[in-house]
Enzyme design. Structure first.
Site, PDB file in Angstrom:
ATOM      1  N   SER A 154       0.838  -1.192   0.000  1.00 47.19           N
ATOM      2  CA  SER A 154       0.000   0.000   0.000  1.00 47.19           C
ATOM      3  C   SER A 154       0.885   1.260   0.000  1.00 47.19           C
ATOM      4  O   SER A 154       1.746   1.407  -0.858  1.00 47.19           O
ATOM      5  CB  SER A 154      -0.927  -0.066   1.222  1.00 47.19           C
ATOM      6  OG  SER A 154      -1.944   0.869   1.147  1.00 47.19           O
ATOM      7  N   ASP A 319      -8.773  -6.631  -4.342  1.00 49.29           N
ATOM      8  CA  ASP A 319      -8.410  -5.311  -3.824  1.00 49.29           C
ATOM      9  C   ASP A 319      -8.994  -4.249  -4.745  1.00 49.29           C
ATOM     10  O   ASP A 319      -8.519  -4.061  -5.863  1.00 49.29           O
ATOM     11  CB  ASP A 319      -6.879  -5.202  -3.774  1.00 49.29           C
ATOM     12  CG  ASP A 319      -6.399  -3.893  -3.150  1.00 49.29           C
ATOM     13  OD1 ASP A 319      -7.221  -2.980  -2.936  1.00 49.29           O
ATOM     14  OD2 ASP A 319      -5.186  -3.803  -2.878  1.00 49.29           O
ATOM     15  N   HIS A 352      -8.021  -5.316  -0.001  1.00 48.40           N
ATOM     16  CA  HIS A 352      -6.738  -4.634   0.135  1.00 48.40           C
ATOM     17  C   HIS A 352      -5.906  -5.209   1.289  1.00 48.40           C
ATOM     18  O   HIS A 352      -4.685  -5.317   1.200  1.00 48.40           O
ATOM     19  CB  HIS A 352      -6.987  -3.137   0.345  1.00 48.40           C
ATOM     20  CG  HIS A 352      -5.749  -2.307   0.410  1.00 48.40           C
ATOM     21  ND1 HIS A 352      -4.817  -2.282  -0.608  1.00 48.40           N
ATOM     22  CD2 HIS A 352      -5.260  -1.478   1.372  1.00 48.40           C
ATOM     23  CE1 HIS A 352      -3.828  -1.472  -0.278  1.00 48.40           C
ATOM     24  NE2 HIS A 352      -4.071  -0.976   0.920  1.00 48.40           N
TER      25      HIS A 352
END
Lengths: 375, 195
Positions: A154, A319, A352
């Protein structure tokens, strides 16, 4: 082959830097602290260091536990340790809390030397590039000229990518996981809703809530709730909570009825109990601003031309906040520049947050990749 | 299909040192590893099987996960010198699409496939059973192959789609076949270009 183990008891350390750090936002930090942890041993050639960059609400506590709090397990403990994919018998692993953080590194809750009070909202904006600069100084301090690998998921993946662009000669390998070369408008929109929740909390006091002895907990809770929804997939939420009703039937109230409401409120409250609202504001802006292609007229191919690391790019099928399509952009820009890159799209249902889980395929891939890295 | 590595040598002959090569359905990356060793290519593999992808990473070969049935849309026109598909075309549904994509992203394409017209396969059918051989090692019920075609069929498809056959080599269990390849060869390797 030994069973994978924890790195055990770990102790955070603090590095103080007296040399001013100029920030992309125009501000300067005259001096600052970075809190970090290390696992494993730096080898004699100083060639086995791996930096693990954290995401939005992460910290330097990547693996192991604390002696006085053995339930406080590092956020990527399933990945790091003896016999684990990032094997500490081979690598010297570093976790570092970024500037602006709320886990001991200099941030909005620290004392502003100019006023003698906490920085609060006056803490300067920090960018991914600034973080990387600060981390580079920590690397200098630790005697690491070049990292075997820099890894992150991320926002951490953005740091790994930025490292490869800012200090190409210092990065052997880079793993960019569940990340993107820049946020989409939809992503910025989610961040803005989260920020508005905090900024409009009556306890926010223009960011100087420290002096009022309060915290904007309601705003931070809401911010976390919306964030949390976006980190999961519809399927995983449905599987975990479905439409389960706490009372077995509708009671027509705004109290908790659906289990998902209970879960989100619980997660929001928990988060508001330990995380700093100013850090949340600052860090979501850091995410929004990241865009290495911007100074190349939006041309990512041109932006990534500087990189020389060998890359691993990983995305997760479910995600939707950092979708596989965003990883493709990085992969094809690296390919355009004839860089070594491998790309995997892991079929994991958890959205995610998958990058934090120990999905067998994902960890087997990381094991294979780390095994190949020569130190 | 590990027994059919002799097509690697043919493919390597058609690759110049230092080329940019894309290997579609690259498996564990062993062809690319071979081409890196003997031709110093800059190679990338495309693979959609997660276990094979991991095997590529173990082999130190660049592998990119793509479902080729959806084409190669992320790859730039003419970026590669050669785009290879070794013994995988028969496992693709979108045969014409992928051939077009290969010649879009590559200057030339190299394709190898098992020849369904091989005399032993014909004999097997005459005897009433689907062929199982070194080049078609699976049973009808578990084969990954979805297209069954011959050298003659492939020639006709190239003709139909305006694909230039620049070179073709045919083999019977590793030995070159010159006469009657559609009858006597079990595997064919083609070098293809745009007309």
């Amino acid at each position: 082959m030994t069973e994978p183990q924890s790195v055990g008891i770990v102790t955070p350390q603090t590095a103080h830097f007296a040399e001013p750090l100029a920030l992309r936002s125009g501000g300067t930090l005259a001096d600052y602290d970075l809190v970090y942890e290390t696992y494993g041993e730096l080898n004699a050639a100083r060639s086995n260091a791996v930096l693990v960059c954290h995401a939005l609400s992460g910290s330097h506590h990547v693996a192991g536990v604390y002696a006085d709090d053995t339930r406080n397990v590092g956020w990527w403990d399933n990945l790091i340790g003896p016999g684990k994919p990032l094997d500490t018998r081979k690598f010297f692993v570093i976790g570092v809390n970024n500037l602006g953080g709320c886990y001991g590194s200099t941030g909005p809750g620290s004392i502003n030397p100019a006023t003698g009070k906490p920085w609060g909202a006056d803490f300067p904006f920090v960018t991914v590039e600034d973080w990387v600069d600060a981390q580079a100084r920590l690397a200098d301090r630790l005697g690491i000229a070049r990292f075997a690998a820099i890894v992150g998921g991320s926002l951490g993946g953005m740091q790994a990518l930025s490292w490869a662009l800012q200090y190409p000669e210092r990065v052997g390998h880079a793993a960019v996981i569940a990340s993107a070369p820049k946020l989409t408008a939809q992503n910025i929109a989610f961040n803005e809703v989260a920020r508005q929740a905090i900024l409009t909390d009556p306890e926010f006091h223009g960011g100087h809530y420290y002096e009022h002895g309060v915290v904007p907990a309601r705003g931070l809770k809401l911010a976390r709730m919306i964030g949390h929804i976006t980190y999961l997939s519809d399927d995983s939420m449905g599987e975990k909570f479905g439409r389960s009703l706490r009372h077995g039937k509708a009671v027509y109230s705004y109290d908790v009825e659906f289990e998902i409401e209970s879960y989100l409120r619980y997660q929001g409250d928990k988060f508001a109990g330990y995380f700093d609202a100013n850090t949340y504001l600052l860090t979501t802006k850091t995410l929004d601003y990241f865009d290495p292609a911007f100074e190349h007229g939006g041309n990512l191919n041109a932006a990534l031309a500087r990189a020389s690391a060998d890359f691993l790019v990983v995305s997760f099928t479910t995600d939707w906040r950092f979708s596989p399509a965003r990883s493709h952009e990085i992969v094809y820009a690296l390919l355009h520049n004839r860089r070594n890159v491998s790309y995997a799209e892991i079929d994991c249902p958890a959205g995610h947050d998958s990058f934090l889980l120990d999905d067998p395929q994902y960890h087997a891939l990381l094991s294979a990749w780390f095994d190949r890295i020569e130190v | 299909m590990a027994a059919y590595r002799y097509d690697y040598d043919v493919i390597a002959q058609w690759i110049a040192p230092g080329e940019k090569v894309l290997d579609l359905g690259c498996g564990d990356g062993s062809l690319l590893k071979h081409l890196i060793a003997v031709r110093q290519v800059q190679g990338y593999g495309v693979e959609n099987d997660p276990d094979k992808l991991i095997a590529c990473v173990k082999n130190g070969v660049n592998a990119i996960q793509v479902d080729m049935e959806n084409g190669l849309s992320g790859f730039e026109d003419g970026f590669f010198d050669h785009v290879i598909m070794s013994l995988s075309l028969q496992a693709m549904h979108n045969t014409q699409g992928i051939l077009a994509e290969m010649l879009r992203v590559g200057r030339e394409a190299v394709v190898s496939f098992p020849n369904f017209g091989y005399w032993r396969h014909r004999q097997s059918i005459l005897n009433g059973r689907m062929p199982v051989s070194e080049s078609l090692p699976h049973q009808w019920f578990n084969t990954p192959n979805v297209r069954f075609f011959t050298i003659a069929d492939f020639d006709a498809l190239c003709e139909l789609n305006g694909i230039a056959v620049r070179e073709r080599l045919a083999f019977d269990e590793g030995k070159i076949v010159v006469e009657e390849p559609n009858f006597l060869a079990s595997v064919a390797v083609y070098r293809l270009g745009r007309d």
